[in-house]
Design an enzyme around this catalytic site. Structure first.
Site: not given
Ligand code: NAD
Length: 246
Positions: A29, A36-37, A107, A123, A134, A152, A155, A194
């Site tokens: 972030t 996501f959450r 990801i 993931h 292919c 692709c 193919c 989370s």
């Molecule tokens: P989540 O969104 O469920 O939870 C994120 C958690 O990180 C929350 O508890 C939040 O409070 C905390 N958070 C946010 N910013 C923070 C920071 N700077 N420092 C510390 N904590 C922080 O994410 P999740 O548990 O990873 O599950 C979501 C799924 O979606 C996973 O599979 C994830 O890989 C995928 N996803 C990936 C990306 C990415 O690749 N960047 C982005 C969004 C979601």
């Protein structure tokens, strides 16, 4: 920030022989990628498609509405973000000779971009894409540069990102690597997740030690005895350790 907690974190990293960093979307972030959450996370945005974004990240949605999936995916899952201090800190630890393995649910490939070599991607990755007909592999540009369903060039088959969508199983070889890394570690740092996405969240139970440190913006209920929980932003917390200043 609580300096006593920071000192424990710093000393724990210094003394550890084998570290596993288990991270999630919160690690990215501070690079500008939404998680996501969180309150401002993707799942709390009003969907442009009349369906929760969570639903659009499922295998069945991908199959039934591939074109719209890609429209959404290109807008929200593909970014030009750069690694932040959390990614850089972990990469620097590894460069300095620490055994640091990263198990990430992300990801976005930002750990590798920062220079980490031992990254286990539970993931998958937006940077790997394959032809469903292919099997040829493609980098991100094939998805980024397409305006509809990427196909692709050899193919004509449809391309699928090598990311684990809801309803899809995890790659067993990757899971095994993660389990071994956890079993061999003597320090587990859980950060920016989370712990709500299964089965990924339950893998931390393969760490058998007591040395678990949680770093998260919001308090996490972990189903394990933990040594320490630090509330805050992961990049800022690692920076405030002044770890590399001799
Ligand atoms: P989540 O969104 O469920 O939870 C994120 C958690 O990180 C929350 O508890 C939040 O409070 C905390 N958070 C946010 N910013 C923070 C920071 N700077 N420092 C510390 N904590 C922080 O994410 P999740 O548990 O990873 O599950 C979501 C799924 O979606 C996973 O599979 C994830 O890989 C995928 N996803 C990936 C990306 C990415 O690749 N960047 C982005 C969004 C979601």
């Amino acid at each position: 920030m609580n300096s006593e907690k920071l000192n424990i974190l710093k000393e724990s990293i210094k003394n550890a022989k084998r570290i596993v960093f288990f991270g999630g979307a919160g690690v990215s972030t501070e690079s500008g990628i939404k998680d996501f959450r969180s309150k401002d996370g993707l799942y709390n945005l009003k969907s442009k498609y009349g369906l929760p974004y969570e639903t659009m990240l499922s295998h069945s949605y991908f199959r039934a509405h591939t074109e719209t999936f890609y429209e959404f995916y290109r807008e929200f899952m593909i970014t030009d973000a750069k690694p932040n201090y959390a990614h850089e800190f972990l990469a620097q630890l590894e460069k300095d000779g620490k055994d640091v393995k990263i198990i990430t649910q992300n990801i976005d490939g930002l750990h590798q971009l920062a220079g980490s070599k031992k990254v286990i991607e539970l993931h998958g990755s937006i940077h790997r894409n394959y032809c469903e007909r292919c099997g040829r592999l493609y980098d991100l540009s094939i998805v980024k540069n397409s305006t509809s369903i990427p196909t692709c060039p050899i193919c004509g088959g449809e391309i699928k990102p090598d990311v684990v969508l809801y309803e899809e199983p995890l790659d067993e070889r990757v899971v095994t690597k993660a389990m071994i890394a956890l079993q061999e570690a003597d320090l587990l740092i859980v950060a920016g997740t989370s712990l709500k996405v299964y089965p990924a969240a339950m893998y931390i139970n393969y760490f058998y030690g007591n040395n678990i440190i949680v770093i998260n913006k919001e308090k996490l209920d972990v189903n394990r005895k933990i040594k320490l929980q630090i509330l805050g932003k992961i990049g800022e917390i690692f920076k405030s350790l002044n770890y590399f200043n001799k």
